[in-house]
Design a protein around this motif. Structure first.
Motif, PDB file in Angstrom:
ATOM      1  N   ARG A  24       0.970  -0.763   0.091  1.00 17.13           N
ATOM      2  CA  ARG A  24      -0.075   0.611   0.367  1.00 17.13           C
ATOM      3  C   ARG A  24       0.632   0.919   0.270  1.00 17.13           C
ATOM      4  O   ARG A  24       2.014   0.928   0.184  1.00 17.13           O
ATOM      5  N   ASP A  25       0.021   2.231  -0.312  1.00 16.84           N
ATOM      6  CA  ASP A  25       1.001   3.359   0.079  1.00 16.84           C
ATOM      7  C   ASP A  25       0.639   3.946   1.396  1.00 16.84           C
ATOM      8  O   ASP A  25      -0.001   3.787   2.269  1.00 16.84           O
ATOM      9  N   PHE A  26       2.215   5.144   1.810  1.00 16.89           N
ATOM     10  CA  PHE A  26       1.996   6.077   2.880  1.00 16.89           C
ATOM     11  C   PHE A  26       1.303   7.255   3.019  1.00 16.89           C
ATOM     12  O   PHE A  26       2.234   8.161   3.665  1.00 16.89           O
ATOM     13  N   TRP A  27       0.635   8.111   2.296  1.00 20.82           N
ATOM     14  CA  TRP A  27       0.345   9.211   2.218  1.00 20.82           C
ATOM     15  C   TRP A  27      -0.212   9.956   3.745  1.00 20.82           C
ATOM     16  O   TRP A  27      -0.344  10.641   4.106  1.00 20.82           O
TER      17      TRP A  27
ATOM     18  N   ASP B  74      -0.674   7.746   6.277  1.00 26.98           N
ATOM     19  CA  ASP B  74      -0.289   7.493   8.012  1.00 26.98           C
ATOM     20  C   ASP B  74       1.292   6.593   7.415  1.00 26.98           C
ATOM     21  O   ASP B  74       1.607   5.173   7.142  1.00 26.98           O
ATOM     22  N   ARG B  75       2.051   6.864   8.200  1.00 26.92           N
ATOM     23  CA  ARG B  75       3.784   6.835   7.806  1.00 26.92           C
ATOM     24  C   ARG B  75       3.922   6.358   8.886  1.00 26.92           C
ATOM     25  O   ARG B  75       5.530   6.041   9.814  1.00 26.92           O
ATOM     26  N   ASP B  76       3.663   5.300   9.629  1.00 22.34           N
ATOM     27  CA  ASP B  76       3.681   4.628  11.420  1.00 22.34           C
ATOM     28  C   ASP B  76       5.054   3.500  11.168  1.00 22.34           C
ATOM     29  O   ASP B  76       4.506   3.111   9.804  1.00 22.34           O
TER      30      ASP B  76
ATOM     31  N   LEU C  35       3.906  -0.006  10.556  1.00 18.71           N
ATOM     32  CA  LEU C  35       3.258  -0.237   9.751  1.00 18.71           C
ATOM     33  C   LEU C  35       4.013  -0.764   8.299  1.00 18.71           C
ATOM     34  O   LEU C  35       3.680  -1.010   6.992  1.00 18.71           O
ATOM     35  N   VAL C  36       4.673   0.638   8.366  1.00 14.56           N
ATOM     36  CA  VAL C  36       5.869   0.576   6.950  1.00 14.56           C
ATOM     37  C   VAL C  36       6.634  -1.273   6.522  1.00 14.56           C
ATOM     38  O   VAL C  36       7.024  -0.968   5.709  1.00 14.56           O
TER      39      VAL C  36
ATOM     40  N   GLN D 158      11.428   1.687  -3.139  1.00 12.27           N
ATOM     41  CA  GLN D 158      10.243   2.708  -2.606  1.00 12.27           C
ATOM     42  C   GLN D 158      11.469   3.848  -3.806  1.00 12.27           C
ATOM     43  O   GLN D 158      12.418   4.337  -2.817  1.00 12.27           O
TER      44      GLN D 158
ATOM     45  N   GLU E 258       5.977   8.402   1.501  1.00 16.71           N
ATOM     46  CA  GLU E 258       4.745   8.039   0.777  1.00 16.71           C
ATOM     47  C   GLU E 258       4.435   7.172   0.047  1.00 16.71           C
ATOM     48  O   GLU E 258       3.236   6.532  -0.419  1.00 16.71           O
TER      49      GLU E 258
END
Length: 169
Positions: free
Chosen positions: A53-56, A58-60, A63-64, A142, A146
């Motif tokens: 998924r992208d991280f726009w 939530d950059r936790d 999670l990343v 990556q 984001e």
């Protein structure tokens, strides 16, 4: 960026993409998108085989890390196991030198797909199948914090980079 709904979902599907690219001729001139969501140019092919998924929103950090491990790294490990069974152990090639940041001549760039890969990944696993006249690499990259993590397959002309090689200048 590839459309995630059209990406190969299984190791077998990803191997089918790799096998198709292995015999696809390189374009003579210019970059072009391919029907499988990748792109090709003189002497190279690149395909996105898996994407997180992208991280726009939530950059936790947890999670990343989970997205990188579950999506791209797990798919890379599964593919690497199959490709190693076919062609032996891969070589790990550091992509940092291909960025050209230490190059004395800033006008000379690494050839594609190495230039692209060096901008999104730190290293790649490289196989050199006998008789193919080209190399194949897998890398997890990556493009920006984001953006999604992607498992990339890249093909290049016969002269594959080796671990510790200086980039062509």
């Amino acid at each position: 960026m590839a459309n995630r709904s059209q990406l190969p979902r299984s190791t077998e599907d990803r191997l089918s993409v790799i096998d198709a690219l292995a015999v696809r001729p390189y374009p003579v001139d210019g970059e072009r998108r391919t029907e499988d969501g990748g792109w090709s140019g003189p002497g190279h092919h690149v395909a996105v085989l898996a994407e997180s998924r992208d991280f726009w929103d939530d950059r936790d950090e947890e999670l990343v890390e989970a997205a990188e491990q579950e999506t791209a790294a797990a798919a890379l490990a599964a593919l690497a196991e199959v490709l190693t069974g076919r062609w032996g152990a891969p070589e790990t090639v550091d992509l940092w030198p291909y960025l050209g940041l230490d190059a004395p001549d800033a006008d000379v760039a690494a050839p594609e797909p190495l230039l692209f890969l060096s901008g999104v990944a730190g290293s790649m696993q490289v196989w050199r199948p006998d008789g193919w006249g080209r190399w194949i690499a897998l890398a997890v990259g990556q493009a920006d914090p984001e953006w999604p993590f992607q498992l990339l397959a890249a093909f290049g002309e016969e002269t594959a980079p080796a671990p510790g090689d200086d980039p062509p200048r």
